[in-house]
Design a protein around this motif. Structure first.
Motif, short mmCIF file in Angstrom:
data_model
loop_
_atom_site.label_atom_id
_atom_site.label_comp_id
_atom_site.label_asym_id
_atom_site.label_seq_id
_atom_site.Cartn_x
_atom_site.Cartn_y
_atom_site.Cartn_z
N ILE A 64 0.87 -1.18 0.00
CA ILE A 64 0.00 0.00 0.00
C ILE A 64 0.90 1.22 0.00
O ILE A 64 1.29 1.74 1.04
N THR A 65 1.26 1.62 -1.19
CA THR A 65 2.07 2.81 -1.41
C THR A 65 1.30 3.75 -2.32
O THR A 65 0.32 3.35 -2.96
N LEU A 66 1.75 4.96 -2.39
CA LEU A 66 1.08 5.93 -3.24
C LEU A 66 1.11 5.48 -4.70
O LEU A 66 0.12 5.57 -5.41
N SER A 67 2.26 4.96 -5.13
CA SER A 67 2.37 4.56 -6.53
C SER A 67 1.46 3.38 -6.88
O SER A 67 1.10 3.21 -8.04
N ASN A 68 1.07 2.57 -5.92
CA ASN A 68 0.11 1.50 -6.16
C ASN A 68 -1.33 1.96 -5.91
O ASN A 68 -2.25 1.54 -6.60
N THR A 69 -1.50 2.81 -4.89
CA THR A 69 -2.84 3.21 -4.48
C THR A 69 -3.50 4.15 -5.48
O THR A 69 -4.70 3.99 -5.77
N LEU A 70 -2.76 5.09 -6.02
CA LEU A 70 -3.37 6.04 -6.95
C LEU A 70 -3.98 5.34 -8.17
O LEU A 70 -5.17 5.55 -8.46
N PRO A 71 -3.25 4.50 -8.88
CA PRO A 71 -3.89 3.83 -10.03
C PRO A 71 -5.08 2.96 -9.63
O PRO A 71 -6.09 2.91 -10.34
N ALA A 72 -4.96 2.27 -8.49
CA ALA A 72 -6.07 1.43 -8.02
C ALA A 72 -7.29 2.29 -7.72
O ALA A 72 -8.41 1.93 -8.08
N TYR A 73 -7.08 3.42 -7.07
CA TYR A 73 -8.18 4.33 -6.76
C TYR A 73 -8.82 4.87 -8.04
O TYR A 73 -10.05 4.89 -8.17
N LEU A 74 -7.99 5.29 -8.98
CA LEU A 74 -8.53 5.87 -10.21
C LEU A 74 -9.37 4.86 -10.98
O LEU A 74 -10.41 5.22 -11.54
N ARG A 75 -8.94 3.59 -10.99
CA ARG A 75 -9.75 2.56 -11.63
C ARG A 75 -11.10 2.41 -10.92
O ARG A 75 -12.15 2.35 -11.57
N GLU A 76 -11.05 2.35 -9.58
CA GLU A 76 -12.29 2.19 -8.80
C GLU A 76 -13.22 3.39 -8.98
O GLU A 76 -14.44 3.24 -8.98
N ALA A 77 -12.65 4.57 -9.11
CA ALA A 77 -13.45 5.79 -9.24
C ALA A 77 -13.93 6.03 -10.67
O ALA A 77 -14.68 6.97 -10.92
#
Length: 85
Positions: free
Chosen positions: A19-32
């Motif tokens: 759970i890092t920013l570089s993993n979380t941002l793309p995951a969030y953007l896909r979910e959103a």
């Protein structure tokens, strides 16, 4: 009902990804539902992160310092947006 950030973090945990920013941002953007990194996408991510601030501690301070660099690199992508992150 879980939020986009909660679903994104769950996806990372289930996938055994850090759970890092570089993993979380793309995951969030896909979910959103964002298809590319844009000002609106980053603003949405920032609002989501504001809901879950890090607790002050030495480990979270190191995490924030490490993620500042990653966030800067992500923001630089906004100058030349890339689809399909």
């Amino acid at each position: 009902m879980r939020t986009n950030i909660e679903r994104a973090l769950n996806d990372l945990v289930v996938s055994n990804k850090d759970i890092t920013l570089s993993n979380t941002l793309p995951a969030y953007l896909r979910e959103a539902g964002f298809d590319e990194i844009s000002h609106d996408a980053l603003e949405s991510f920032e609002h989501a992160m504001d809901k879950y601030p890090l607790l002050p501690s030495k480990s979270s301070r190191r995490l924030r310092e490490a993620d500042i660099g990653a966030y800067g690199r992500i923001l630089s992508v906004c100058i030349n947006p890339v689809k399909g992150f």
